[in-house]
Design a protein around this motif. Sequence first.
Motif, short mmCIF file in Angstrom:
data_model
loop_
_atom_site.label_atom_id
_atom_site.label_comp_id
_atom_site.label_asym_id
_atom_site.label_seq_id
_atom_site.Cartn_x
_atom_site.Cartn_y
_atom_site.Cartn_z
N HIS A 77 63.93 8.90 26.02
CA HIS A 77 64.21 9.25 24.62
C HIS A 77 63.12 8.66 23.73
O HIS A 77 62.83 7.47 23.79
CB HIS A 77 65.58 8.69 24.24
N ASP A 78 62.53 9.52 22.90
CA ASP A 78 61.50 9.06 21.98
C ASP A 78 62.18 8.50 20.73
O ASP A 78 62.93 9.20 20.05
CB ASP A 78 60.57 10.22 21.60
N LEU A 79 61.93 7.23 20.43
CA LEU A 79 62.60 6.57 19.31
C LEU A 79 62.23 7.19 17.97
O LEU A 79 63.08 7.35 17.09
CB LEU A 79 62.30 5.08 19.31
N ALA A 80 60.98 7.54 17.79
CA ALA A 80 60.56 8.14 16.52
C ALA A 80 61.27 9.48 16.29
O ALA A 80 61.70 9.79 15.18
CB ALA A 80 59.05 8.33 16.49
N THR A 81 61.42 10.26 17.35
CA THR A 81 62.14 11.53 17.25
C THR A 81 63.60 11.26 16.89
O THR A 81 64.19 11.97 16.07
CB THR A 81 62.05 12.32 18.57
#
Length: 196
Positions: free
Chosen positions: A2-6
Amino acid sequence: MHDLATGVTHFRDAVFPAKAELFARLTTTHTPATLFIGCSDARVVPELITSSEPGELFVIRTAGNLVPAYGPGADGVAASIEYAVAVLGVERIVVCGHSGCGAMTALAERHDLSTMPTVAAWLRHADAAAARPGSQATASLIRANVVAQQANLATHPAVARALSTGAVTVEGWVFDIGTGIVTVIDPAGDDRIIAA
């Protein structure tokens, strides 16, 4: 992964607008009713398990959901407990263990922790649980640890005062990751499953 910024972008664009009124109220209000002490394990998310909104839980997460007994000196866990009870006035404290706990597995299976001296030292806060009769199996140790941490919690002056006046209640839970079942632990052995 999971991309945190997304995830932050999704929160800002989709979640926050739907809860804008709640967050506006939370800018000036912090009155959680429950102090939730759980494990740092990424699979155990207190707000998700309890279906809680922001502002409802004051959360402390430690490896093994351990609560060191009160002692002298600076301690982040003790400071958080004191703040939750003495300042925020929480009415309920939950100590929550969980199935498959790595900390309790390491103790029950007597893993070699010599390369992790800080972890080994931290897990000594579970010595009382490990010493209980019948707690050698991991599942039994997880349960015994919840009971032992409740006892450690009661050594904190703010908690002891609140317990003596009935201002706070303390309970122990065990969350089963595979089934989603939460069991309320009774030190006398009369455990019950939380049901609707």
